[in-house]
Design a protein around this motif. Structure first.
Motif, PDB file in Angstrom:
ATOM      1  N   GLU A  57       0.843  -1.207   0.000  1.00  0.00           N
ATOM      2  CA  GLU A  57       0.000   0.000   0.000  1.00  0.00           C
ATOM      3  C   GLU A  57       0.876   1.253   0.000  1.00  0.00           C
ATOM      4  O   GLU A  57       0.641   2.209  -0.747  1.00  0.00           O
ATOM      5  CB  GLU A  57      -0.906   0.010   1.234  1.00  0.00           C
ATOM      6  CG  GLU A  57      -1.778   1.260   1.338  1.00  0.00           C
ATOM      7  CD  GLU A  57      -2.218   1.578   2.753  1.00  0.00           C
ATOM      8  OE1 GLU A  57      -3.097   2.442   2.910  1.00  0.00           O
ATOM      9  OE2 GLU A  57      -1.646   1.009   3.696  1.00  0.00           O
ATOM     10  N   HIS A  58       1.922   1.249   0.825  1.00  0.00           N
ATOM     11  CA  HIS A  58       2.865   2.374   0.870  1.00  0.00           C
ATOM     12  C   HIS A  58       3.567   2.539  -0.483  1.00  0.00           C
ATOM     13  O   HIS A  58       3.666   3.657  -1.013  1.00  0.00           O
ATOM     14  CB  HIS A  58       3.894   2.123   1.977  1.00  0.00           C
ATOM     15  CG  HIS A  58       5.129   2.969   1.850  1.00  0.00           C
ATOM     16  ND1 HIS A  58       5.182   4.288   2.261  1.00  0.00           N
ATOM     17  CD2 HIS A  58       6.358   2.673   1.320  1.00  0.00           C
ATOM     18  CE1 HIS A  58       6.386   4.776   1.999  1.00  0.00           C
ATOM     19  NE2 HIS A  58       7.123   3.818   1.431  1.00  0.00           N
TER      20      HIS A  58
ATOM     21  N   GLN B  17       1.806   4.210  -3.503  1.00  0.00           N
ATOM     22  CA  GLN B  17       1.636   5.664  -3.455  1.00  0.00           C
ATOM     23  C   GLN B  17       2.896   6.436  -3.859  1.00  0.00           C
ATOM     24  O   GLN B  17       2.881   7.654  -3.960  1.00  0.00           O
ATOM     25  CB  GLN B  17       1.219   6.080  -2.037  1.00  0.00           C
ATOM     26  CG  GLN B  17      -0.113   5.473  -1.619  1.00  0.00           C
ATOM     27  CD  GLN B  17      -0.422   5.719  -0.146  1.00  0.00           C
ATOM     28  OE1 GLN B  17      -0.542   6.867   0.275  1.00  0.00           O
ATOM     29  NE2 GLN B  17      -0.545   4.661   0.632  1.00  0.00           N
ATOM     30  N   GLN B  18       3.994   5.691  -4.129  1.00  0.00           N
ATOM     31  CA  GLN B  18       5.255   6.342  -4.491  1.00  0.00           C
ATOM     32  C   GLN B  18       5.342   6.537  -6.008  1.00  0.00           C
ATOM     33  O   GLN B  18       4.680   5.851  -6.782  1.00  0.00           O
ATOM     34  CB  GLN B  18       6.437   5.510  -3.990  1.00  0.00           C
ATOM     35  CG  GLN B  18       6.346   5.099  -2.528  1.00  0.00           C
ATOM     36  CD  GLN B  18       6.051   6.267  -1.597  1.00  0.00           C
ATOM     37  OE1 GLN B  18       6.729   7.304  -1.643  1.00  0.00           O
ATOM     38  NE2 GLN B  18       5.035   6.110  -0.750  1.00  0.00           N
ATOM     39  N   GLU B  19       6.188   7.469  -6.416  1.00  0.00           N
ATOM     40  CA  GLU B  19       6.321   7.793  -7.837  1.00  0.00           C
ATOM     41  C   GLU B  19       6.860   6.625  -8.655  1.00  0.00           C
ATOM     42  O   GLU B  19       6.516   6.452  -9.822  1.00  0.00           O
ATOM     43  CB  GLU B  19       7.240   9.012  -8.022  1.00  0.00           C
ATOM     44  CG  GLU B  19       6.578  10.329  -7.667  1.00  0.00           C
ATOM     45  CD  GLU B  19       7.452  11.513  -8.029  1.00  0.00           C
ATOM     46  OE1 GLU B  19       8.444  11.319  -8.768  1.00  0.00           O
ATOM     47  OE2 GLU B  19       7.149  12.631  -7.584  1.00  0.00           O
TER      48      GLU B  19
ATOM     49  N   HIS C   8       1.406   3.777 -12.842  1.00  0.00           N
ATOM     50  CA  HIS C   8      -0.029   3.461 -12.883  1.00  0.00           C
ATOM     51  C   HIS C   8      -0.290   2.097 -13.520  1.00  0.00           C
ATOM     52  O   HIS C   8      -1.204   1.375 -13.119  1.00  0.00           O
ATOM     53  CB  HIS C   8      -0.793   4.551 -13.636  1.00  0.00           C
ATOM     54  CG  HIS C   8      -0.614   4.490 -15.120  1.00  0.00           C
ATOM     55  ND1 HIS C   8       0.461   5.037 -15.782  1.00  0.00           N
ATOM     56  CD2 HIS C   8      -1.383   3.897 -16.088  1.00  0.00           C
ATOM     57  CE1 HIS C   8       0.357   4.795 -17.071  1.00  0.00           C
ATOM     58  NE2 HIS C   8      -0.741   4.122 -17.301  1.00  0.00           N
TER      59      HIS C   8
ATOM     60  N   ALA D 233      -5.802   1.866  -2.328  1.00  0.00           N
ATOM     61  CA  ALA D 233      -4.647   2.623  -2.836  1.00  0.00           C
ATOM     62  C   ALA D 233      -4.425   2.347  -4.319  1.00  0.00           C
ATOM     63  O   ALA D 233      -4.105   3.255  -5.100  1.00  0.00           O
ATOM     64  CB  ALA D 233      -3.395   2.252  -2.033  1.00  0.00           C
TER      65      ALA D 233
ATOM     66  N   LYS E  91      -7.112   4.142  -6.371  1.00  0.00           N
ATOM     67  CA  LYS E  91      -6.846   5.576  -6.446  1.00  0.00           C
ATOM     68  C   LYS E  91      -5.737   5.867  -7.459  1.00  0.00           C
ATOM     69  O   LYS E  91      -5.831   6.809  -8.248  1.00  0.00           O
ATOM     70  CB  LYS E  91      -6.447   6.102  -5.065  1.00  0.00           C
ATOM     71  CG  LYS E  91      -6.242   7.617  -5.019  1.00  0.00           C
ATOM     72  CD  LYS E  91      -5.951   8.096  -3.596  1.00  0.00           C
ATOM     73  CE  LYS E  91      -5.904   9.608  -3.526  1.00  0.00           C
ATOM     74  NZ  LYS E  91      -4.928  10.216  -4.438  1.00  0.00           N
ATOM     75  N   LYS E  92      -4.687   5.030  -7.442  1.00  0.00           N
ATOM     76  CA  LYS E  92      -3.571   5.238  -8.375  1.00  0.00           C
ATOM     77  C   LYS E  92      -4.060   5.094  -9.824  1.00  0.00           C
ATOM     78  O   LYS E  92      -3.690   5.875 -10.699  1.00  0.00           O
ATOM     79  CB  LYS E  92      -2.480   4.203  -8.092  1.00  0.00           C
ATOM     80  CG  LYS E  92      -1.206   4.386  -8.905  1.00  0.00           C
ATOM     81  CD  LYS E  92      -0.253   5.317  -8.175  1.00  0.00           C
ATOM     82  CE  LYS E  92       1.116   5.346  -8.819  1.00  0.00           C
ATOM     83  NZ  LYS E  92       2.116   5.996  -7.977  1.00  0.00           N
TER      84      LYS E  92
ATOM     85  N   ASP F 254      -6.250   8.101 -10.736  1.00  0.00           N
ATOM     86  CA  ASP F 254      -5.474   9.345 -10.889  1.00  0.00           C
ATOM     87  C   ASP F 254      -4.940   9.485 -12.305  1.00  0.00           C
ATOM     88  O   ASP F 254      -4.810  10.583 -12.830  1.00  0.00           O
ATOM     89  CB  ASP F 254      -4.295   9.372  -9.901  1.00  0.00           C
ATOM     90  CG  ASP F 254      -4.773   9.656  -8.477  1.00  0.00           C
ATOM     91  OD1 ASP F 254      -5.946  10.048  -8.316  1.00  0.00           O
ATOM     92  OD2 ASP F 254      -3.979   9.458  -7.535  1.00  0.00           O
TER      93      ASP F 254
END
Length: 573
Positions: A524-525, A528-530, A534, A564, A567-568, A571
């Motif tokens: 999950e962490h 969220q990182q670059e 996607h 998460a 959402k990615k 986005d």
């Protein structure tokens, strides 16, 4: 020759198409045994000026009849195209090489320069290849562009003879400053197996001029496929690859995927009935994302591909403007999976590209024994996705490239070695700033090793702030390295990770881990990182959605990871 036969021949010849440099006796069903029987045919060939193409297919010629035709061909120096398929029906196998040798000698004697030779559907076996061996080596074939030997029963021996002949032709033509540039090679249904495939691969790599390769139904498994894949990447103008109904399994598919990364002109890929399986399908999806800009057709039917992997493939074609057909029929999607695939294609406005799913095999049985899979792939797991394996040399043994020049791995400090062999939170904290160097000791080209390290580090997660920070720092360092490589490397890693987590049906003995919530929270962490792109999130989300039952023991963490990922993906849109 009986009067009835003469009448039949005269009638047939009256219907013969003659013109544009081509003389055709195609499909007349003539049975021509001796010199007398071909007298009228020979006269017609003799009188035809500037003969460029001769069609004899669909008739049957005895040795003496072939010799009669050969005599007249000795004066036809303009001959370029020989359509000589299906011309020995009912003949003794021992007769065919003699007839072929006679015809080949005539072409050589005339000094003709062939561009096309079609001997398909002649069951001549290895001896028949010997019958055309001298022709293939001669200057008459230095100009050959299309060679068609479909359904000839060549076998391993014939494949080796053919490979040697093509190699010699290339050597001699190169010495004269005009190397052989074969463009089309067709040799389906020939029982070439691995040894024949390995031999031909060397010839293909040498030529580097192929545009179409058709080798379906040849009993080739992953060892031979690896050799062919290595050769294919040295033929940059390839447009069509047809290896239908051979046995790729994971290793063969990964090798072909690696080769496809180098081929920008591919328009048709036919890996149907090749046991591509789910991990292989995901690897092909990676290549679809990063290359193959003008692909028109993809056939991965009857490959034991499951629903999640099929959806990943579907998502990968969204930016392929030239795509005309995607065939995923005969896989293991199940009724709901077929509907999900159709819906996904429709949502991308690609529904009309999807071939019928009428022969779907249904969802795989979770209790199915994997022994067969294990036996099919007995090589070392770490070879799967290594870019260093793209060596120019193919070993004579199993088609695996040499590794003599592979870089040495950095020396592992004792503390790091201790942690990697038996990870613990205490050891991780003791590493201090060395934690970010973990990435140097993770082999990104070995997806199993990389996934194992990531899951081991993630299993140390706790809510203790110091430990949590250390785990996240380590996970970030390792995943950033793994996911920043080629799409093929990253997808190989993700599919292996999913197999180990029990979310994707894998191949062979890969051991599934006992999941703990911390592993999902670390993902999950990471999501969220670059560095977690996607399309990585989309792949993970697709597979998780279709196999959520595997995460029941960690339902809370699984929900957070799923949120998460969603959402990615959103986005991006």
């Amino acid at each position: 020759m009986a009067s009835d036969d003469i009448t039949q021949l005269a009638d047939a010849l009256s219907k013969t198409h003659v013109g544009d440099g081509e003389l055709s006796y195609k499909g007349l069903g003539l049975k021509l045994d001796d010199g007398e029987s071909v007298k009228d045919l020979v006269r017609e060939i003799e009188q035809y000026q500037d003969l460029k193409a001769l069609r004899l297919e669909g008739n049957t010629f005895g040795v003496e009849a072939a010799h009669g035709i050969a005599k007249v061909l000795e004066s036809k120096d303009q001959l370029q195209r020989c359509y000589w398929s299906d011309m020995f029906t009912g003949r003794l196998r021992s007769e065919i090489p003699t007839a072929l040798r006679s015809l080949g000698s005539a072409v050589m004697c005339a000094g003709a320069r062939l561009t096309e030779l079609d001997l398909s559907d002649n069951a001549f076996g290895p001896d028949g290849v010997k019958g055309i061996e001298q022709l293939l080596k001669s200057p008459s074939c230095h100009t050959l562009r299309e060679l068609k030997l479909n359904n000839c029963g060549m076998g391993i021996g014939g494949g080796k003879i053919l490979a040697d002949a093509l190699t010699e032709c290339h050597r001699q033509s190169s010495a004269l400053g005009a190397p052989l540039k074969l463009r089309v090679f067709i040799a389906g249904r020939n029982r070439l197996e691995n040894e024949g495939a390995n031999a031909l691969a060397k010839a293909f790599q040498l030529m580097g001029s192929l545009e179409e390769v058709h080798m379906p139904q040849n009993g080739i498994n992953h060892a031979g496929v690896i050799s062919l894949a290595s050769a294919m990447r040295h033929n940059p103008e390839l447009r069509v690859l047809n290896f239908n109904d051979n046995t790729f399994t994971k290793k063969g598919t990964l090798a072909m995927a690696q080769a496809l990364r180098h081929l920008r002109n591919i328009q048709v890929i036919n890996f149907g009935d090749c046991l591509v399986r789910s991990e292989g399908a995901i690897a092909l999806a990676a290549v679809l994302r990063e290359g193959l800009p003008i692909l028109k057709e993809l056939n991965v039917s009857f490959g034991e591909i499951t629903e999640a992997a099929a959806l990943v493939v579907a998502q990968a074609i969204i930016d392929k403007p030239h795509m005309e057909k995607v065939d995923l029929n005969g896989n293991c999607l199940g009724e709901e999976g077929c509907e999900a695939l159709r819906e996904a294609m429709e949502n991308m406005h690609k529904g009309d590209l999807l071939a019928s799913l009428s022969d779907d095999e249904g969802e795989p049985d979770d209790e199915e024994d994997d022994e067969d899979h294990e036996n099919e792939d007995d090589d070392d797991e770490s070879d799967d996705c290594n870019e260093d394996e793209e060596d120019d040399e193919i070993s004579s043994g199993n088609g695996s490239p040499r590794k003599d020049d592979s870089p040495e791995k950095p020396q592992i400090p004792a503390e790091m070695a201790s942690f990697l062999s038996c990870p613990s939170a205490e050891k991780l904290l003791q590493l201090g700033e060395m934690r970010t160097n973990l990435k140097q000791h993770v082999d990104a080209s070995d997806p199993h090793n990389a996934a194992d390290v990531v899951l081991k580090i993630a299993s140390l997660y706790s809510e203790d702030p110091e430990t949590k920070t250390a785990v996240f720092e380590s996970i970030d360092a390792v995943l950033k390295k793994i996911l920043s490589g080629s799409d093929l490397h990253s997808y190989c890693f993700l599919s292996t990770l999913l197999v180990m987590m029990g979310l994707l049906k894998g191949e062979g003995k890969m051991k599934k881990v006992s999941l703990v919530p911390g592993q999902l929270l670390c993902l999950e962490h990471a999501v969220q990182q670059e560095y977690f792109h996607h399309h990585h999130a989309s792949t993970l989300h697709t597979v998780m959605n279709k196999n959520s039952d595997a995460l029941k023991s960690c339902s809370g963490a699984a929900e957070r990871l799923s949120s998460a990922l969603k959402k990615k993906c959103n986005d991006q849109h």
